[in-house]
Design a protein around this motif. Structure first.
Motif, PDB file in Angstrom:
ATOM      1  N   ASN A   1       0.825  -1.202   0.000  1.00 27.92           N
ATOM      2  CA  ASN A   1       0.000   0.000   0.000  1.00 27.92           C
ATOM      3  C   ASN A   1       0.864   1.260   0.000  1.00 27.92           C
ATOM      4  O   ASN A   1       2.061   1.211   0.307  1.00 27.92           O
ATOM      5  CB  ASN A   1      -0.914  -0.004   1.228  1.00 27.92           C
ATOM      6  CG  ASN A   1      -1.846  -1.202   1.243  1.00 27.92           C
ATOM      7  OD1 ASN A   1      -2.272  -1.679   0.195  1.00 27.92           O
ATOM      8  ND2 ASN A   1      -2.146  -1.699   2.439  1.00 27.92           N
ATOM      9  N   ARG A   2       0.250   2.377  -0.275  1.00 27.54           N
ATOM     10  CA  ARG A   2       0.996   3.621  -0.392  1.00 27.54           C
ATOM     11  C   ARG A   2       1.306   4.259   0.964  1.00 27.54           C
ATOM     12  O   ARG A   2       1.794   5.399   1.035  1.00 27.54           O
ATOM     13  CB  ARG A   2       0.247   4.612  -1.281  1.00 27.54           C
ATOM     14  CG  ARG A   2       0.021   4.089  -2.707  1.00 27.54           C
ATOM     15  CD  ARG A   2      -0.285   5.202  -3.681  1.00 27.54           C
ATOM     16  NE  ARG A   2       0.879   6.042  -3.918  1.00 27.54           N
ATOM     17  CZ  ARG A   2       1.877   5.745  -4.762  1.00 27.54           C
ATOM     18  NH1 ARG A   2       1.857   4.623  -5.456  1.00 27.54           N
ATOM     19  NH2 ARG A   2       2.878   6.568  -4.911  1.00 27.54           N
ATOM     20  N   ASP A   3       1.000   3.535   2.054  1.00 29.23           N
ATOM     21  CA  ASP A   3       1.520   3.986   3.351  1.00 29.23           C
ATOM     22  C   ASP A   3       2.966   3.527   3.532  1.00 29.23           C
ATOM     23  O   ASP A   3       3.596   3.830   4.541  1.00 29.23           O
ATOM     24  CB  ASP A   3       0.647   3.486   4.509  1.00 29.23           C
ATOM     25  CG  ASP A   3       0.660   1.956   4.629  1.00 29.23           C
ATOM     26  OD1 ASP A   3       1.272   1.275   3.774  1.00 29.23           O
ATOM     27  OD2 ASP A   3       0.050   1.444   5.587  1.00 29.23           O
ATOM     28  N   TYR A   4       3.475   2.787   2.555  1.00 27.58           N
ATOM     29  CA  TYR A   4       4.867   2.318   2.551  1.00 27.58           C
ATOM     30  C   TYR A   4       5.204   1.505   3.809  1.00 27.58           C
ATOM     31  O   TYR A   4       6.332   1.496   4.280  1.00 27.58           O
ATOM     32  CB  TYR A   4       5.842   3.492   2.399  1.00 27.58           C
ATOM     33  CG  TYR A   4       5.801   4.098   1.011  1.00 27.58           C
ATOM     34  CD1 TYR A   4       6.740   3.747   0.046  1.00 27.58           C
ATOM     35  CD2 TYR A   4       4.818   5.017   0.663  1.00 27.58           C
ATOM     36  CE1 TYR A   4       6.703   4.291  -1.233  1.00 27.58           C
ATOM     37  CE2 TYR A   4       4.771   5.574  -0.614  1.00 27.58           C
ATOM     38  CZ  TYR A   4       5.710   5.202  -1.551  1.00 27.58           C
ATOM     39  OH  TYR A   4       5.688   5.739  -2.810  1.00 27.58           O
ATOM     40  N   THR A   5       4.184   0.839   4.351  1.00 29.50           N
ATOM     41  CA  THR A   5       4.360   0.024   5.555  1.00 29.50           C
ATOM     42  C   THR A   5       3.695  -1.339   5.410  1.00 29.50           C
ATOM     43  O   THR A   5       4.305  -2.358   5.736  1.00 29.50           O
ATOM     44  CB  THR A   5       3.756   0.744   6.785  1.00 29.50           C
ATOM     45  OG1 THR A   5       4.437   1.990   6.973  1.00 29.50           O
ATOM     46  CG2 THR A   5       3.902  -0.105   8.034  1.00 29.50           C
TER      47      THR A   5
END
Length: 507
Positions: free
Chosen positions: A444-448
């Protein structure tokens, strides 16, 4: 004549540059009202940190240099960070923290399962990384296809992931009272169960409930169709606690209803439900004249692999000590685990944390309880996955990741547990950026957090690691518990191939 209005753009640009200049003076980690402020680097493209200096601040590769390393060598390695250590560490290459062996009990049980189909059970504890059966669903499917077994394992009465979990669908009445790992106060008589939850059905009065199903708290399960081994269950085991008054549950399996008494008074009690043929649906209607804790239901076969998903959003792993040891040991006796996996880290990885000795010490208490509650099980610590933070407009590996990895490896080493470096398996430094930007993306684009595609990839990597250990087991962990029940013959193994989940999905 020069117009005053012609100077407005210049004044506006000067004001913005001055404001950005002030923001560049902020120190990393500064918060205002709970909101973290990030410094602005106006000259980031010109003034790059020195990578050579960064290497000196990182933990040593492959953990401590030798057995004489002090318990807090992570602390020692970070004792005197330079003034700009946050920036320096951010651009440095992460260390290669080695995997550690210690899966002997699990591998012996797995070989026995391959030989005679005897059951082998796995408890997989984690945070949001495994929420909704992410990672565990693919891993379970690969193991069940390779070694036999069926069912999704233990399912609590309700979870926040119930709406999007694909391997089993569950709905429940709204009148359940729930307590869990983050409840501010846990009332006496309602001890948490192994999943970190306890549920209390509504107390039924004689006037309101003339039958077992009339107005009672209920829960309904419907098996998922994604993987063949979990589409039906051969048996279901309801786990509940003691109560002052005998209770009753109406169990309806694929439309066939049978009432059962709930009269157990032990810390953990079990009701075994065995439908005439493998079933797909189960509804439980509770009639409880007095308070009685209910924990969950295990859907399983009689042999092969069963893997339980114990996800809890936002958990660092440290709060598992809130589960009373008496209840944890009772579940251990009932479920007879041969592997316990601890997969945590995303909720403690933070650039402001310069050391993780405190985390190692806290998780040592968790591992110690697991080893005492599940004496026949191997313990596997899964290292932190890659996580990115933004610096100078670019996403890079968060500087806390290598520190946390080193602490997790020490946690495993000091407690005779196995360790698997997920960060390296993903691709190492900045691999999360690659996973986010991949086509289709794996994270995901939370980079987590990984998405279902990334979870499938991690499950395959973990399965490959386990099968490599199955074929070429590492050195046994010193002083690891080896109960008589786990001392089984070990025929020469042949590692099964990884299962592509797509081949077992319903079209």
């Amino acid at each position: 004549m020069k117009s005053p209005r012609s100077q407005n753009p210049f004044l506006l640009v000067l004001l913005i540059v001055s404001l950005l200049g002030l923001l560049s003076l902020l120190q990393p980690g500064l918060t205002v009202g709970g909101v973290a402020l990030r410094p602005v680097r106006l000259l980031a493209d010109v003034l790059r940190p020195n990578p050579a200096a960064a290497a000196e601040t990182l933990p040593p590769p492959n953990g401590p240099a030798g057995p004489a390393a002090p318990p807090d060598s992570v602390l020692t390695a970070q004792a005197a960070p330079p003034a700009d250590s946050a920036e320096v560490a951010a651009v440095a290459k992460a260390p290669a923290v080695a995997n550690l062996g210690g899966l002997d009990n699990f591998l012996a049980a797995l070989r026995q399962t391959k030989a005679d189909g005897s059951p082998v059970r796995i408890a997989y504890f984690g945070d949001s990384m495994i929420e909704g059966d992410l990672i565990t669903s693919d891993l379970r499917n690969s193991l069940q296809v390779a070694f036999g077994g069926s069912g999704v394992g233990y399912v609590p009465i309700h979870t926040v992931a119930a709406d999007f979990r694909e391997t089993i669908h569950e709905t429940a009445s709204a009148d359940w009272q729930e307590y869990n790992l983050v409840s501010p106060k846990l009332p006496a008589g309602f001890a948490l169960g192994i999943s970190g939850h306890v549920f209390v059905p509504r107390v039924a009065t004689a006037a309101a409930d003339s039958t077992a199903a009339g107005g009672a708290s209920w829960v309904r399960f419907q098996t998922g169709q994604r993987f063949a081994p979990v589409r039906r269950f051969a048996r279901a085991r309801l786990f509940y606690g003691p109560g002052a008054e005998p209770a009753e549950v109406l169990a309806t399996t694929d439309g066939h209803a049978v009432p059962h008494a709930l009269s157990g008074q032990a810390a953990l009690n079990e009701l075994l439900l065995t439908p005439a043929r493998p079933a797909r649906q189960l509804r439980l209607d509770f009639k409880t004249p007095g308070p009685r804790p209910v924990y969950g239901v295990s859907f399983e076969g009689t042999g092969g692999v069963v893997l339980d998903n114990f996800s809890f959003r936002g958990n660092s792993g440290m709060s598992l000590t809130r589960i009373p040891f008496r209840e944890l040991a009772a579940f251990g006796k009932a479920l007879d685990y041969r592997l316990v996996i601890l997969h945590y880290g995303v909720n403690v990885a933070d650039a402001r944390n310069k050391t993780y000795g405190w985390y190692e010490r806290a998780m040592t208490r968790v591992v110690d309880r697991m080893q005492r509650a599940f004496p026949a099980a191997s313990i596997l610590i899964i290292g932190m996955s890659d996580k990115s933070s933004r610096l100078d407009g670019e996403f890079i590996t968060d500087p806390s990741v290598p520190r946390l990895l080193a602490a997790q490896q020490l946690l495993a080493k000091h407690n005779h547990a196995a360790f698997w470096n997920l960060f390296e398996a993903m691709g190492g430094e900045n691999s999360m950026v690659s996973w986010v930007e991949d086509s289709p993306p794996l994270a995901n684009r939370d980079y987590t957090h990984v998405n279902p595609r990334g979870a499938h990839r991690i499950a395959g990597l973990l399965f490959d690691y386990l099968m490599a250990e199955y074929q070429h087991p590492g050195q046994p962990a010193p002083a690891a518990p080896t109960p008589d029940s786990a001392a089984r013959p070990a025929p020469a193994p042949t590692p099964p191939a990884r299962v592509d989940s797509a081949t077992s999905q319903v079209p």
